[in-house]
Scaffold this motif. Structure first.
Motif, PDB file in Angstrom:
ATOM      1  N   ASN A  21      22.894  52.153  14.847  1.00 36.32           N
ATOM      2  CA  ASN A  21      22.856  51.917  12.955  1.00 36.32           C
ATOM      3  C   ASN A  21      23.693  53.010  12.728  1.00 36.32           C
ATOM      4  OD1 ASN A  21      20.097  50.419  12.317  1.00 36.32           O
ATOM      5  ND2 ASN A  21      21.146  49.414  12.319  1.00 36.32           N
ATOM      6  N   TYR A  22      22.669  54.394  13.149  1.00 36.18           N
ATOM      7  CA  TYR A  22      23.588  56.061  13.024  1.00 36.18           C
ATOM      8  C   TYR A  22      24.924  55.486  13.624  1.00 36.18           C
ATOM      9  CZ  TYR A  22      23.760  60.401  13.049  1.00 36.18           C
ATOM     10  OH  TYR A  22      23.960  61.814  13.141  1.00 36.18           O
ATOM     11  N   ILE A  23      25.415  55.305  15.020  1.00 40.35           N
ATOM     12  CA  ILE A  23      26.311  55.478  15.836  1.00 40.35           C
ATOM     13  C   ILE A  23      27.756  54.620  14.585  1.00 40.35           C
ATOM     14  CG2 ILE A  23      28.166  55.239  17.247  1.00 40.35           C
ATOM     15  CD1 ILE A  23      25.432  55.830  19.255  1.00 40.35           C
ATOM     16  N   GLY A  24      27.172  53.342  14.421  1.00 40.58           N
ATOM     17  CA  GLY A  24      28.200  52.614  14.033  1.00 40.58           C
ATOM     18  C   GLY A  24      28.459  51.810  12.283  1.00 40.58           C
ATOM     19  N   ALA A  25      27.305  53.499  11.813  1.00 36.69           N
ATOM     20  CA  ALA A  25      27.507  53.291  10.348  1.00 36.69           C
ATOM     21  C   ALA A  25      27.255  54.699   9.955  1.00 36.69           C
ATOM     22  CB  ALA A  25      26.046  51.839   9.551  1.00 36.69           C
ATOM     23  N   LEU A  26      25.752  55.039  10.208  1.00 43.54           N
ATOM     24  CA  LEU A  26      25.101  56.503   9.489  1.00 43.54           C
ATOM     25  C   LEU A  26      25.946  57.808   9.953  1.00 43.54           C
ATOM     26  CD1 LEU A  26      21.615  55.939   9.364  1.00 43.54           C
ATOM     27  CD2 LEU A  26      23.108  56.375   7.496  1.00 43.54           C
ATOM     28  N   LYS A  27      26.597  57.856  10.656  1.00 44.73           N
ATOM     29  CA  LYS A  27      27.411  59.351  11.082  1.00 44.73           C
ATOM     30  C   LYS A  27      28.355  58.918  10.610  1.00 44.73           C
ATOM     31  CE  LYS A  27      29.036  60.370  15.786  1.00 44.73           C
ATOM     32  NZ  LYS A  27      30.330  60.814  15.734  1.00 44.73           N
ATOM     33  N   ASN A  28      28.790  58.079  10.792  1.00 42.77           N
ATOM     34  CA  ASN A  28      30.575  58.228   9.251  1.00 42.77           C
ATOM     35  C   ASN A  28      30.410  58.020   8.201  1.00 42.77           C
ATOM     36  OD1 ASN A  28      32.252  57.240  11.612  1.00 42.77           O
ATOM     37  ND2 ASN A  28      30.963  55.490  11.116  1.00 42.77           N
ATOM     38  N   TRP A  29      29.140  57.227   7.669  1.00 43.92           N
ATOM     39  CA  TRP A  29      28.792  57.827   6.189  1.00 43.92           C
ATOM     40  C   TRP A  29      28.603  59.290   5.326  1.00 43.92           C
ATOM     41  CZ3 TRP A  29      24.315  54.496   4.501  1.00 43.92           C
ATOM     42  CH2 TRP A  29      24.420  53.447   4.432  1.00 43.92           C
ATOM     43  N   LEU A 245      25.922  53.340  27.381  1.00 45.47           N
ATOM     44  CA  LEU A 245      25.903  54.539  27.655  1.00 45.47           C
ATOM     45  C   LEU A 245      26.986  56.028  27.588  1.00 45.47           C
ATOM     46  CD1 LEU A 245      23.534  54.631  30.949  1.00 45.47           C
ATOM     47  CD2 LEU A 245      22.506  54.496  28.548  1.00 45.47           C
ATOM     48  N   LEU A 246      28.377  55.709  27.915  1.00 44.31           N
ATOM     49  CA  LEU A 246      29.065  56.248  27.667  1.00 44.31           C
ATOM     50  C   LEU A 246      29.485  56.017  26.137  1.00 44.31           C
ATOM     51  CD1 LEU A 246      31.382  55.468  31.009  1.00 44.31           C
ATOM     52  CD2 LEU A 246      30.877  58.096  30.184  1.00 44.31           C
ATOM     53  N   GLU A 247      29.109  54.880  25.104  1.00 40.35           N
ATOM     54  CA  GLU A 247      29.990  54.700  24.145  1.00 40.35           C
ATOM     55  C   GLU A 247      28.614  55.751  23.240  1.00 40.35           C
ATOM     56  OE1 GLU A 247      31.043  52.202  21.775  1.00 40.35           O
ATOM     57  OE2 GLU A 247      32.139  50.592  23.602  1.00 40.35           O
ATOM     58  N   ILE A 248      27.221  55.495  23.942  1.00 37.57           N
ATOM     59  CA  ILE A 248      25.699  56.514  22.809  1.00 37.57           C
ATOM     60  C   ILE A 248      26.524  58.158  23.248  1.00 37.57           C
ATOM     61  CG2 ILE A 248      23.889  56.845  23.162  1.00 37.57           C
ATOM     62  CD1 ILE A 248      23.190  54.605  23.607  1.00 37.57           C
ATOM     63  N   TYR A 249      26.577  57.999  24.438  1.00 40.34           N
ATOM     64  CA  TYR A 249      27.002  59.838  24.677  1.00 40.34           C
ATOM     65  C   TYR A 249      27.995  60.571  24.188  1.00 40.34           C
ATOM     66  CZ  TYR A 249      27.518  64.247  27.401  1.00 40.34           C
ATOM     67  OH  TYR A 249      28.195  64.965  27.800  1.00 40.34           O
ATOM     68  N   SER A 250      29.266  59.585  24.150  1.00 41.45           N
ATOM     69  CA  SER A 250      30.680  59.694  23.267  1.00 41.45           C
ATOM     70  C   SER A 250      30.161  60.580  21.686  1.00 41.45           C
ATOM     71  CB  SER A 250      31.740  58.907  23.227  1.00 41.45           C
ATOM     72  OG  SER A 250      31.951  59.156  24.708  1.00 41.45           O
ATOM     73  N   ALA A 251      29.989  59.186  21.551  1.00 40.02           N
ATOM     74  CA  ALA A 251      29.474  59.012  20.019  1.00 40.02           C
ATOM     75  C   ALA A 251      28.671  60.436  19.096  1.00 40.02           C
ATOM     76  CB  ALA A 251      28.526  57.926  19.470  1.00 40.02           C
ATOM     77  N   MET A 252      27.559  60.944  20.316  1.00 38.49           N
ATOM     78  CA  MET A 252      26.528  61.769  20.370  1.00 38.49           C
ATOM     79  C   MET A 252      27.226  63.298  20.428  1.00 38.49           C
ATOM     80  SD  MET A 252      22.998  60.554  19.068  1.00 38.49           S
ATOM     81  CE  MET A 252      24.162  59.588  18.413  1.00 38.49           C
TER      82      MET A 252
END
Ligand code: AQP
Length: 332
Positions: A21-29, A245-252
């Motif tokens: 939820n955080y990476i897909g939506a909230l971070k962009n909010w 894992l690469l997507e999670i790392y990149s987003a963080m």
């Protein structure tokens, strides 16, 4: 502010908020707040499509509001409120239900998935969920809807309903578009990387919550399912676990996936998991801290929710007046 595009998005208060939820939506909010007129909502009316206990839901809705604030939603910049506090959502929902074909709703993949998961409670609300979501968006004349990939089909239905209504009754709603992030639009389960990460997964090792303790984050990532190739590469089709894992790392770390692949080139899965855990812990620690502070003052949260609902109502009432007039519900 005049001339800025309007954004609407919502999140369910169904327990915790996952890193998906955080990476897909909230971070962009959070990132969009400076450039758009943003309206963000805790969608408690959507939550009752599955069984809920009233006192738990009441608490979770306010907790979700606190978590959004802790993540960086600023009530001075954006409108933040709880859906059921603005009855216009239900009013528009009914009008749109009468413009939606059963066949359109039968095609919705989320309904099919949730009907399997909640086989003992396949209620009409679960079926018409996408219409309420369309009402949420169209009520505010939103032009952009930041969501994860899983919600794209619902935004497409919203666009169809918008077009249909405008064609029949004349220009009434703004046409919305989904805003889907380049990285992390579909974060996968840590245990079954072929499936979407979901906060209602019965296995807590499958997801990371924003409020998880650092040692739990480390443990869950250490146990994340990868493969036996031992080579770090981005290939979501064939190497779902490592790619996730690469997507999670990149987003963080706010970097493109290609950059992460370069950074980990020649290293093993152990290093990728450890570095990902470090990045996630660094990102979520201050959020957890702020969340604790915010939830210790529930009176203040209620004031923020009330203030947000007042602002939201002002916009929603204008749309409802227009719609009700067009439908012949007023006597003028
Ligand atoms: N795995 C995901 N990856 C990227 N984005 C995701 N979203 C959800 N899961 C992922 C996005 O998060 C926003 C809020 O979702 P929601 O709470 O309204 O409901 P959901 O999509 O049903 O989320 P869950 O976690 O899968 O909840 P449950 O388990 O209750 O069904 C949306 O923008 C969504 O796209």
């Amino acid at each position: 502010m005049e001339g800025r595009k309007r954004i609407f998005s919502g999140i369910q208060p169904s327990g915790n908020i996952t890193i998906g939820n955080y990476i897909g939506a909230l971070k962009n909010w959070i990132e969009l707040q400076d450039d758009y007129d943003c309206i963000y909502c805790v969608v408690d009316m959507h939550a009752i499509t599955v069984k809920q206990d009233a006192s738990v839901l009441r608490k979770r809705s306010l907790d979700a509001l606190a978590l959004l604030l802790a993540c960086g939603v600023e009530p001075e910049k954006s409108i933040l409120f709880i859906q059921s506090h603005v009855p216009e959502h239900a009013m528009l929902n009914w009008a749109l239900c009468c413009k939606t074909y059963i066949g359109e709703l039968q095609r919705m993949t989320q309904f099919k998935d949730k009907s399997v998961r909640h086989a003992d409670n396949i209620n009409a609300g679960l079926f018409t969920y996408p219409v309420l979501m369309a009402a949420d968006i169209l009520l505010y004349q939103a032009e952009l809807v930041p969501v994860g990939e899983d919600q794209k089909q619902h935004v497409e239905l919203t666009r169809d309903l918008c077009l249909r209504f405008n064609k029949t009754y004349g220009e009434t709603f703004a046409m919305p578009e989904p805003l889907i992030p380049k990285t992390g639009a579909r974060i996968m389960s840590l245990q079954e990387p072929q499936r979407k990460m979901s906060k209602s997964d019965p296995n807590p090792n499958a997801y990371i919550n924003v409020l998880d303790e650092p040692q739990d984050i480390e443990r869950k990532l250490k146990r994340a399912v990868t493969d036996c190739e031992g080579l770090i590469a981005y290939d979501p089709q064939n190497r779902a676990g490592v790619s996730n894992l690469l997507e999670i790392y990149s987003a963080m770390r706010n970097i493109p996936v290609e950059r992460s692949v370069e950074l980990f080139s020649g290293l093993g899965y152990g290093e990728l998991k450890a570095e990902t855990a470090k990045a996630v812990i660094e990102r979520f620690a201050p959020i957890r801290e702020r969340y604790r502070e915010l939830t210790s003052d529930r009176k203040r949260l209620l004031i923020i929710a009330e203030d947000g609902a007042d602002k939201a109502k002002r916009i929603a009432q204008k749309t409802i007046a227009k719609v009700y007039h067009k439908l012949g519900f007023d006597s003028k």
